[in-house]
Design a protein around this motif. Structure first.
Motif, PDB file in Angstrom:
ATOM      1  N   SER A   1       9.741  -7.943  -2.775  1.00  0.00           N
ATOM      2  CA  SER A   1       8.950  -8.825  -1.900  1.00  0.00           C
ATOM      3  C   SER A   1       9.566 -10.218  -1.873  1.00  0.00           C
TER       4      SER A   1
ATOM      5  N   LYS B   1       1.948  -9.299  -4.141  1.00  0.00           N
ATOM      6  CA  LYS B   1       1.060  -8.172  -3.832  1.00  0.00           C
ATOM      7  C   LYS B   1       0.014  -8.532  -2.773  1.00  0.00           C
TER       8      LYS B   1
ATOM      9  N   ARG C   1      -0.747  -6.222   1.876  1.00  0.00           N
ATOM     10  CA  ARG C   1      -0.899  -4.810   1.518  1.00  0.00           C
ATOM     11  C   ARG C   1      -1.503  -4.004   2.664  1.00  0.00           C
TER      12      ARG C   1
ATOM     13  N   SER D   1       4.731  -5.749   4.438  1.00  0.00           N
ATOM     14  CA  SER D   1       4.329  -5.649   3.036  1.00  0.00           C
ATOM     15  C   SER D   1       5.347  -6.337   2.116  1.00  0.00           C
TER      16      SER D   1
ATOM     17  N   ASN E   1       3.032  -2.094  -1.919  1.00  0.00           N
ATOM     18  CA  ASN E   1       1.670  -2.563  -2.225  1.00  0.00           C
ATOM     19  C   ASN E   1       0.597  -1.606  -1.710  1.00  0.00           C
TER      20      ASN E   1
ATOM     21  N   ASN F   1       5.691   3.141  -1.045  1.00  0.00           N
ATOM     22  CA  ASN F   1       6.214   2.482  -2.250  1.00  0.00           C
ATOM     23  C   ASN F   1       7.649   2.844  -2.649  1.00  0.00           C
TER      24      ASN F   1
END
Lengths: 415, 83
Positions: free
Chosen positions: A37, A220, A223, A336, A367, A383
């Protein structure tokens, strides 16, 4: 056969980008495959720190300090991305007719950053307007980002920014394809940019709408499709493509990233902010029709999904309508990783998927710990990346406020 | 402020407006625009910065006085010597 006005084939020959987790396509792809991220906590006026995506490209690689000071953040992002795209394309800018080149950039909004800064600055001078900068108008005109590119690269053909809310990134590609098809330019720089994190107003407005993401771990916070999603992560970013008619690209021996197979954009005509799944589905279907393909031929659907409750549900509903009971396409989401890059979102998110044509991998949606039952989609890649046999078609969705939907279908290049 | 102080202040302002330029060898008798990349919008920045930093007003009819570094210092001295 494509159902466009003619059979002109338009291809992408170069990519230049900056995202919160990378400043070039190779690093961007790597971050997406590694699940990295780019979201961090960010200080903005009047609000506690918020999760946001910040770009850290080398601003002075292609721009003088003087030009950067005079211009805007969106202008600097555009200049960086446009120059990187041309370098990547191998196009001989020095010896080309720059009156046949065009710059077409999608923007969600422009001018809020500069106006807020100036209002803030003026307050220090008791709001005496003799301290208001003479740079305000050239910085805030709606063509500013594209205009700064033409100044920087001495391009004398047409330039324009398309205001298209969060559907704008795709619009940069669509408009470029149209101008190439019309024969109005021979070489187009098209894409989208955003400087939105530098205005507190965008954060404050989403917060007032109960649509601003929050999470103790900023990585996070964005999401999409997760049960615990709570809103949008605002990011800055940019992505510009060089686009040419196929015969021109082939004549100069250009490498070809992909072919624009189909596209569409339409209007919901129903609400200022709430999306309309029926119109989104119509937009996807129109793009499929123009590409001359069936839904099951789409290998990857890159969703718009921003991480809001209703927006994600509605897009999933639209996707289920277009792709009923089919394991294809594989479905992912780039926000995300990088948040919502607003005007740049569509262009950046497509870029992150283009390498799939070569590496046969689909980057995941991260996430996504507990899928929302209303967002269940058969092909969601969750993921971890998924290896697939062959990627031939990528569909890229981008939707925006006031009910604007845009869809681009990119095809793996085959001569 | 002395003439030298004003000279330094002007060069500091110009350096912020055109940070890519080397101002070490600016000839005080040669017009700014013949030596450095300074256009009319940059020139307005000089006027604005004088207003913001020193509360000095330069009316439009006096802009020609800011042609060179030397003429600028001469013009500003009566306005800034008491600062």
């Amino acid at each position: 056969m494509a159902s466009f006005a003619d059979n002109t084939r338009i291809v992408i020959t170069g990519v230049g980008l900056t995202a919160p987790n990378a400043d070039n396509l190779g690093d961007f792809r790597k971050a997406l495959l590694e699940g990295r991220s780019g979201i961090e906590m960010f200080e903005t006026r009047y609000l506690p720190p918020v999760p946001a995506g910040v770009c850290r490209f080398d601003k002075f690689k292609h721009e003088t300090k003087k030009a950067a000071r005079r211009g805007t953040r969106a202008g600097s992002i555009s200049i960086y991305c446009a120059n990187e795209a041309v370098l990547d394309s191998g196009y001989d800018l020095q010896n080309s007719d720059r009156s046949r080149m065009g710059v077409f950039i999608g923007i969600t909004e422009h001018g809020n950053v500069e106006t807020e800064n100036e209002v803030h600055s003026l307050a220090k001078y008791n709001n005496d307007v003799k301290f208001w900068t003479h740079h305000h108008n050239p910085r805030t005109v709606a063509n500013n980002p594209a205009g700064e590119v033409t100044l920087n690269m001495k391009i004398t053909g047409p330039h324009l920014c398309m205001g298209a809310a969060c559907a704008a990134g795709n619009l940069g590609l669509i408009y470029s394809a149209q101008m190439l098809r019309l024969g109005e330019v021979d070489f187009a720089l098209g894409g989208g940019v955003s400087e939105s994190i530098h205005t507190f107003g965008i954060f404050a407005s989403f917060k007032s709408q109960n649509a601003l993401a929050h999470h103790e771990d900023p990585t996070k916070a964005c999401r999409p499709f997760d049960r615990d999603r709570n809103g949008i992560v605002v990011s800055e970013g940019g992505c510009m493509y060089t686009m040419e008619r196929l015969e021109d690209a082939q004549a100069r021996g250009a490498k070809i990233y992909g072919e624009i197979a189909g596209y569409a954009y339409n209007s919901d005509a129903t609400d200022f902010v709430l999306p309309n799944p029926q119109r989104q589905a119509e937009c996807m279907n129109l793009a499929l029709k123009r590409a001359g393909i069936a839904p099951e031929e789409v290998d990857i659907l890159n969703t718009h999904g921003t991480g809001t409750q209703q927006g994600d549900e509605h897009e999933c509903e639209a996707a289920r309508t277009v792709f009923p009971n089919s394991p294809r396409p594989y479905i992912n989401n780039t926000k995300s990783f990088i948040g919502h890059c607003m005007g740049a979102a569509g262009a950046l998110e497509l870029a992150g998927n283009i390498p799939s044509f070569q590496d046969g991998l689909v980057h995941p949606t991260i996430n996504l710990d507990n899928i929302d039952p209303d967002c269940k989609l058969e092909g969601l890649v969750i993921n971890k990346p998924r290896a697939v046999e062959n990627v031939k078609y990528i569909m890229n969705n981008s939707f925006g406020m006031l009910g604007i939907n845009s869809v681009v279908i990119l095809k793996k290049f085959e001569d | 402020m002395t003439g030298e102080g004003i000279r330094q202040a002007i060069l500091e302002i110009i350096n912020e407006i055109v940070p890519d330029e080397d101002l070490a060898n600016v000839d005080p008798k040669v017009p700014f625009r013949d030596q450095i990349d300074l256009d009319s919008m940059d020139f307005l920045d000089i006027v604005m910065e004088l207003r913001k930093r020193y509360s000095v007003e330069v009316p439009e009819q006096d802009y020609p006085q800011l042609l060179t570094l030397s003429s600028t210092v001469d013009y500003l001295l009566p306005k800034m010597e008491s600062l």
